[in-house]
Structure formats: C-alpha cells, structure tokens
Design an enzyme around this catalytic site. Structure first.
Site, PDB file in Angstrom:
ATOM      1  N   HIS A 472      -6.559   7.606  -7.141  1.00 53.69           N
ATOM      2  CA  HIS A 472      -6.083   6.277  -7.136  1.00 53.69           C
ATOM      3  C   HIS A 472      -6.746   5.323  -8.320  1.00 53.69           C
ATOM      4  O   HIS A 472      -6.245   4.318  -8.615  1.00 53.69           O
ATOM      5  CB  HIS A 472      -6.794   5.469  -5.814  1.00 53.69           C
ATOM      6  CG  HIS A 472      -5.904   4.338  -5.547  1.00 53.69           C
ATOM      7  ND1 HIS A 472      -5.242   3.555  -6.202  1.00 53.69           N
ATOM      8  CD2 HIS A 472      -5.534   3.816  -4.259  1.00 53.69           C
ATOM      9  CE1 HIS A 472      -4.648   2.485  -5.791  1.00 53.69           C
ATOM     10  NE2 HIS A 472      -4.919   2.732  -4.151  1.00 53.69           N
ATOM     11  N   TYR A 588      -7.007  -7.479   4.911  1.00 52.18           N
ATOM     12  CA  TYR A 588      -6.524  -7.282   3.300  1.00 52.18           C
ATOM     13  C   TYR A 588      -5.119  -6.827   3.137  1.00 52.18           C
ATOM     14  O   TYR A 588      -4.531  -5.927   3.884  1.00 52.18           O
ATOM     15  CB  TYR A 588      -7.314  -6.093   2.914  1.00 52.18           C
ATOM     16  CG  TYR A 588      -7.235  -5.706   1.378  1.00 52.18           C
ATOM     17  CD1 TYR A 588      -8.299  -6.002   0.455  1.00 52.18           C
ATOM     18  CD2 TYR A 588      -6.273  -4.950   1.003  1.00 52.18           C
ATOM     19  CE1 TYR A 588      -8.070  -5.468  -0.910  1.00 52.18           C
ATOM     20  CE2 TYR A 588      -6.054  -4.577  -0.476  1.00 52.18           C
ATOM     21  CZ  TYR A 588      -6.973  -4.755  -1.317  1.00 52.18           C
ATOM     22  OH  TYR A 588      -6.967  -4.500  -2.692  1.00 52.18           O
ATOM     23  N   THR A 601      -4.371  -5.060  -9.274  1.00 51.41           N
ATOM     24  CA  THR A 601      -4.083  -5.869  -7.862  1.00 51.41           C
ATOM     25  C   THR A 601      -4.843  -7.034  -7.636  1.00 51.41           C
ATOM     26  O   THR A 601      -5.870  -7.233  -8.352  1.00 51.41           O
ATOM     27  CB  THR A 601      -4.227  -4.678  -6.822  1.00 51.41           C
ATOM     28  OG1 THR A 601      -5.858  -4.378  -6.753  1.00 51.41           O
ATOM     29  CG2 THR A 601      -3.682  -3.463  -6.886  1.00 51.41           C
TER      30      THR A 601
END
Length: 767
Positions: A472, A588, A601
């Site tokens: 990620h 979230y 993000t």
C-alpha cells in the site's frame, strides 16, 4: 526443470601457449541488445518529458513561431514588434543572414516560452477553481455562469492536443492548506454525534486551548512547507503512516483485488497466467511511453498521475526503524512462485515483450517441474508477512551476500511477482463460503505464498481464476484498480484463447527457460523463517472475512432516488453499524486528493449529526415515512458536501496529522492532537472505483465486472468494509474483522447491511 546455471559472456585462461579467450557471441549480443533497449527508453523518456513539459503548447508551435518571426523579419514589409529581433542581432558578432537566423531563433524561443508558461499558469489557475465540484447535478439543475465560463476556458486551452500521462502534472495546483480555525470547526462538528454533552464540552475546551496556543506556531511551519514542497501531506503520510510502521504488512496494510467472477475465459492455469502477465506488461509499456491517458473527472479535470511511476519494478525494503521504497527504471524479468519454489522468468527476447503463447510455455515448464523446494525456501516469504524489524535484521544477517543475495535481488528487482497457486479460486452464487475463501486466499494466502513487499503480486488459481495482493505504501487502491480494469478488459476485448483453453498464436522461437533461484540457509536463518511462519499463521487465522454480494438493486435504483450512490451506501453502513454495535462510532471513508499535485487521500467522516438523526429515526421507528426520507436526503447531502470538501483540500484529518508531525519534530506536546490522533476507527470504509476509463464497454461486455477487493480490519474491535458498485443492480461488500474480538462478526454485519439496504428501499417504494 533445469537448475540455475552461471551465465558467462566470456572467459579467459593463461596457458603455456599464451592467453586463451573464449566468448559467447549470443550472450554478448543479448548484452548489446539490452544496452540498446535501455538507451532507446532513455531517449524516449526525455522526448516525452519535453512534450509533457510544454503542454498545453506543442513543439510544432515552436517551429511555427520561429518561422513566422523569420518570415516577418526577412520580408522587411512589416516590423517585428518592439524591434526585438534587431535588438538581439545587435548583441551578436555579425549581421550576416546566418546570424539573423540565429536572432530569429532566439527571439522565437523566448516568445514561445513566454506564451507556453502563460498558458500553463493560466491552466493551473483554472484548475484551482472548485466551484464546479459543488454544482448540483440533479435533473433540472442549472450550472452557474462562473462554472460555465470556467468550463469554456479549460476546454479552449486543452483542445487540439491529446494529453500524455504526465502532461497535466506541471499544471496541477498545490494542495491548499486550511486554516486552523476551519479545521477545528469541522472537527468539532464531526465528533458531536459521538460525544455526550460533558465529553463534547471537554473536547471544545481542548480544541480552543490548542487553537489559541501552540497551533499558531505549528501552522507557520506548515505554511512554509506548503509553499516549498509540491504537497504538504504526501511525503509525511508515506513515511509516518506506511514506511515507519513496524507491524506486519499482511492483513494490516496490504489489500487485494478479485477477478471478474461472472466470467471464466479459461480453466488452464498457465494460459490465464500468460495472458494476465502479458496485459500487465502492456500496461507498463503504456506508462513508460506515457501513452496511458490521464484520468479526467467529468472528462475535463485531470487527476494527478504521479503514483503510476511506481506501479512496476518497485519493492518496499525493510529497515530497523523505517522501510524505504526501491524503484527501478526498468526490469526485464518477473519472479514466479510455485509449490515453494522461486523462479526468475525473462519477459523480453530480442527487444520485444514475449507473446502470451510464449509466456504460457514458460509457465507450463514451472508447473511441470517436479523438483523439491530448498531448505527454508517454502516458508521464505513469511519474512515479508511479519514484523518489519525482524525481517530487516534477517535480511541483513542472511541475505546480504552470496547466492542468497543474488536470489533475493531477482525477486526484489523483478517487474512484479506471480504466484501460481496450488488451489482453486471459486465463486458459486449458492455457496457464499467459496467467495469468502477466494478473498482470504488473496488477502493473506497461506502466509508464505505472497511476497508482501512487492508493489503487487499476481495470484493465479489452478482453475484459471486470478486476483492480486498489493502493497500500500507506493500508491493508493485507485491506481491498482486502473491496472486491474485494463487487465480484465484486455482479457475480453482481445480473443486470447483457443477453444481448448490454451492461448492463441504460434511461438516465433523457444522462449527463455525460467531459472530456478538457489538458496543456502544456515540454521539461524531457518529458525527466523520458521518463527515468521508461526507468527503469520497466528495473524491470518484471526481474520474473519465475508464477501457479501448484494444483487437486489444497485446504482440504478439509487439514482432514481436522486441520491449519490456513495452517500446512499454510507448511510446504510451507519444504520447497519448502529444496529450491530448499539452505538455510533468514528467512521473512516477514504476519498482522494488527486485533483492536486502528488495528492493521495483524505478522510471523509460519514458519521455526522444528520446521519445519526436519520439512523435514530429508523431504529426508533416513530416518525412517518416522509419524515424519514427527508432526514435521509439531508444526511446524504451533508455526506456529499463532506466528500466534496475532502477532495478540495478542506478535510480534517490530514491537516491534523501534519500538525501532529510538526509538534513531534519540535518536541511539543499537545493534549488535543494526542487525543485526536489516538481515536480508533472502528468502522473503516472505502469504495473501490470502477469504470475509471472508457476502455471497457459494459454494454458490450456486461459481465466483465470485477468483484472489487478488500483489506483487513483497522481496529481490533472494528470492521473494515470495502465496496464496489459494480453495475446497475450489483454491489459487492468485502467485510473484515477479527475472530478474537467479541464485539464483531463479519457475517452478522453483512446481514445488517442487507437489512439496512432493504429498509432504505422500502422507504422509497412503500406508500
């Protein structure tokens, strides 16, 4: 399968007859071809960078400008404005025609650069406009005059030239830095439904103390950083959230993606692997040549393409205190794992990418290999699944030299990793457990059959179904989704398979043979590998994953309700969580800030005052249906506004995160920041984007829809929910939690989601 051999281009020996030199012409030719290919790529990269650097202007306009100036100057009938050419000539050694041409060239270049950069900065200023984001898109709504003027200006500046992948990078604005006051106001508004009056009063006090005190000093440093850097968040986010994390990547960080499960083009594992590998290499070539079209929102506003640079040839390398990302400009091989053995597989031959029929031969050779794994090789990748410090120490102690270093380099320097699994990936609408197992296989596998450090690992089941596991830190899920969308569309747009399941085409030559990697593990290394394997089993055995397929309705019904599909689903999740947990929780939702340069993000907080009011109305069931619908529409509008704010740099959490980082550097404690940054996200959600490009025609191929992907739970007592709106009547939910938690159960939560979606439908349909 042949074992590894030493490939030597030439050798020499000193004998009594003199110096005896031997060389292999074929190997030297390959070395020459590799060098030529490398230089061609450098030249092409330089050329593309020049083209992107002057966008929206073009190089042809430069020659036109110089030609026009020279024509006007030499004609003598019309004076060049301000006699600028003559002034340049006066600075040159002579006035011959040659020097006058030089003067025209220099002047034309100056004029062209001035116009080009004026266009670029004008475009950047236009992209700073955010009003279009907040325009109503409902039926009968009118667009404001300001947005219409902006729309025409952007189209005028970008018309006529096809943008390359990085064409817009220099025109993207910087991520704006919100004021501390605005962030405090948004934060307090977001936590109001989570706190009682006494708790909220206390939080107001902490926020006011922070705003009047240390925040001013911290904000000044962020202002300086926002002026100096391309993005005031992204580098710190990558470092502190990802690379400095010492916990396991498996389950905790990596995410996965699933095949288009409604299609099954072949059951031949080697053939499907070959086509998917070939498609990935085509995508890599599009990135290298910058021929991949940038993604445009509303077919007009570009998203930042910076993250595409590291899709391939990228590995996260472990460190004692922090990891680092290693990215190579090129790689000519992939690494393949099968039945505990690793192989180095060349993907180029004589300057071109191998065809699927040639790659299939390579994959079949690996599958047919009957050799046993070396000692320690089977569970080797468990090291990448476990604690980062342990892996860093093991890598330094046992993989720093010799054949272990050579073999490790072959994996880490590969374009990507492919796992030819020894299990099937199944989907059966009548047996949900098969799809759940499919997801678990991709999320963590067996704990040792995924190289979790690699940018992504392709996973191929024995029945030809595929998926991926992705690290990620190097990029966000939307980038991998773009690659996956390309791969799946290539699978159906091009008829790659024969009727017998093998790939079409005839190999033009015998493809290069995969090379088995060699390992020499001392007892201490074997002990570390076994410890990592045991830890990985403990971690993966605690994962509770449920993939819920909602086929009662989808995007089509939501649009009829005149509600944003994302807001619709988020409200359903809020209702489902409240029914499951009996309370509201900090939620979230990931949104993107790629409208700005190097954006990644931002967090949307779906649990709002408006959403909690609607949820309570549904649970208490005292209000009439019309009032519930009104509350739902208000909550959805509030959510949509929060999402828009996050995309436009007006979020909450990234700003607070950066203020916290500055406070740590200055060694200043802030009770407010410490409390805010330690709040657990018990419901962590993300929407997997679908249809990012127009490449795939879903009307022509309605079944070519990925089931999306998922991730592990963020909190020990919470849920991780990823969803993809796959079509007009289909939604996939990937729900994860931990079996060790008594508060959560993924299957139970899936039923609550199903119930919530049904209740919302009833609101609009029942009179």
């Amino acid at each position: 399968m042949a074992e590894a051999h030493s490939a030597v281009a030439f050798s020499f020996a000193v004998t009594h007859e003199g110096l005896d030199v031997n060389f292999d012409r074929e190997v030297l030719h390959l070395v020459w071809q590799s060098g030529v290919r490398s230089w061609k790529k450098r030249i092409a990269r330089f050329k593309n960078n020049v083209h992107c650097g002057v966008y929206p202007a073009s190089l042809s306009s430069l020659w036109a400008t110089i030609g026009a100036l020279a024509g006007v100057h030499f004609s003598g009938k019309v004076a060049v404005p301000y006699d600028i050419v003559e002034r340049v000539v006066e600075l040159l050694p002579g006035r011959t025609n040659a020097w006058q041409v030089v003067a025209c060239t220099v002047t034309g270049l100056g004029v062209w650069l001035t116009c080009t950069y004026t266009l670029r900065y004008t475009l950047k200023m236009l992209f700073m406009y955010q009003g279009w984001m907040y325009e109503s898109r409902g039926a009968g709504s009118k667009v404001s005059k300001a947005t219409l003027l902006w729309l025409g200006s952007v189209k005028l500046l970008t018309m006529g030239r096809q943008p390359m992948l990085y064409s817009y990078q220099g025109s993207l604005p910087r991520l704006p830095l919100p004021s501390v006051k605005d962030t405090m106001d948004r934060y307090l508004l977001s936590v109001r439904p989570l706190l009682d009056d006494k708790q909220f009063e206390r939080m107001e006090g902490l926020a006011e103390e922070f705003q009047r005190g240390i925040s001013k000093k911290l904000q000044r440093y962020l202002v300086l950083k926002s002026w100096w850097s391309s993005n005031y968040v992204s580098d710190w986010w990558e470092e502190f959230v990802y690379l400095r994390g010492r916990s396991a990547l498996m389950v905790n960080s990596n995410f996965y993606g699933i095949d288009a499960i409604l299609l099954h083009p072949t059951t031949n594992q080697a053939a499907r692997a070959a086509v998917i590998i070939h498609s990935c290499l085509l995508f890599r070539r599009l990135i290298e040549r910058q021929e991949l079209e940038p993604i445009l929102v509303q077919n007009l506003v570009p998203l930042c393409s910076w993250q595409y640079e590291r899709v391939f040839n990228t590995t996260r390398l472990p460190g004692i205190e922090t990891d680092r990302i290693s990215h190579l400009s090129d790689s000519t091989h992939i690494a393949v794992f099968n039945k505990g053995r690793y192989y180095r597989v060349p993907i180029y031959w004589k300057g071109r990418i191998l065809k699927p029929c040639e790659i299939e031969i390579q994959m079949q050779r690996i599958l047919d290999d009957q050799s046993e794994p070396a000692k320690g090789e089977l569970h080797l990748a468990s090291l990448t699944a476990g604690q980062r410090k342990n892996w860093a120490l093991a890598r330094h102690n046992f993989f720093g030299k010799g054949i272990n270093r050579t073999s490790l380099d072959a994996i880490e320097r590969a374009a990507f990793v492919v796992c030819l699994d020894d299990v099937e990936y199944n989907f059966d609408p009548n047996d949900p457990n098969k799809l759940d197992q499919y997801g678990r296989t991709l999320l963590h596998g067996k704990g040792y059959d995924r190289w979790f450090d690699k940018s992504f690992t392709l996973c191929i089941g024995t029945n030809g179904r595929v998926g991926f596991n992705s690290e990620h830190s190097w990029a966000d899920a939307a980038v991998m989704s773009h690659l996956w969308e390309f791969v799946l569309s290539e699978d159906v747009e091009t008829n790659w398979y024969k009727e017998d399941g093998h790939t079409i085409g005839t190999p033009e030559f015998e493809p290069p043979t995969p090379t088995r990697l060699q390992w020499d593990m001392p007892p201490a290394a074997l002990k570390e590998i076994e410890a990592a394997f045991v830890a990985s089993q403990d971690l993966l055995s605690d994962v509770d994953l449920r993939i819920y397929v909602h086929d009662h309705y989808g995007k089509g019904f939501m649009k009829k309700c005149r509600v944003s599909p994302d807001a619709f689903i988020q409200m359903a999740l809020q209702l489902a969580y409240y029914r499951d947990a009996g309370k509201f929780s900090l939620t979230y939702e990931a949104s993107m800030t790629r409208l700005y340069r190097e954006g990644r993000t931002e967090t949307v907080r779906p649990c709002t005052i408006e959403s909690s009011a609607w949820v309570k109305s549904m649970v208490e069931n005292k209000l009439p249906r019309e009032e519930k619908i009104k509350l739902l529409l208000t909550a959805c509008q509030r959510h949509q506004r929060g999402y828009q704010d996050a995309m436009c740099g007006k979020g909450i959490d990234r700003h607070l995160f950066c203020l916290y980082v500055v406070s740590k550097y200055l060694e200043v404690d802030s009770p407010f920041l410490k409390e805010v940054l330690s709040e657990p996200w018990r419901l962590s959600t993300s929407q997997t984007p679908h249809g990012q490009t127009a490449r795939l025609d879903l009307k022509k191929h309605p079944k070519c829809i990925s089931a999306g992907g998922g991730f592990g739970p963020v909190a020990d007592d919470g849920y991780g929910v990823s969803y993809i709106i796959a079509g007009e009547d289909l939604i996939f939910f990937h729900i994860s939690s931990k079996k060790s938690s008594h508060e959560t159960e993924s299957n139970r939560f899936a039923k609550q989601i199903e119930r919530s979606l049904a209740d919302i439908r009833d609101l609009f349909e029942k009179k």
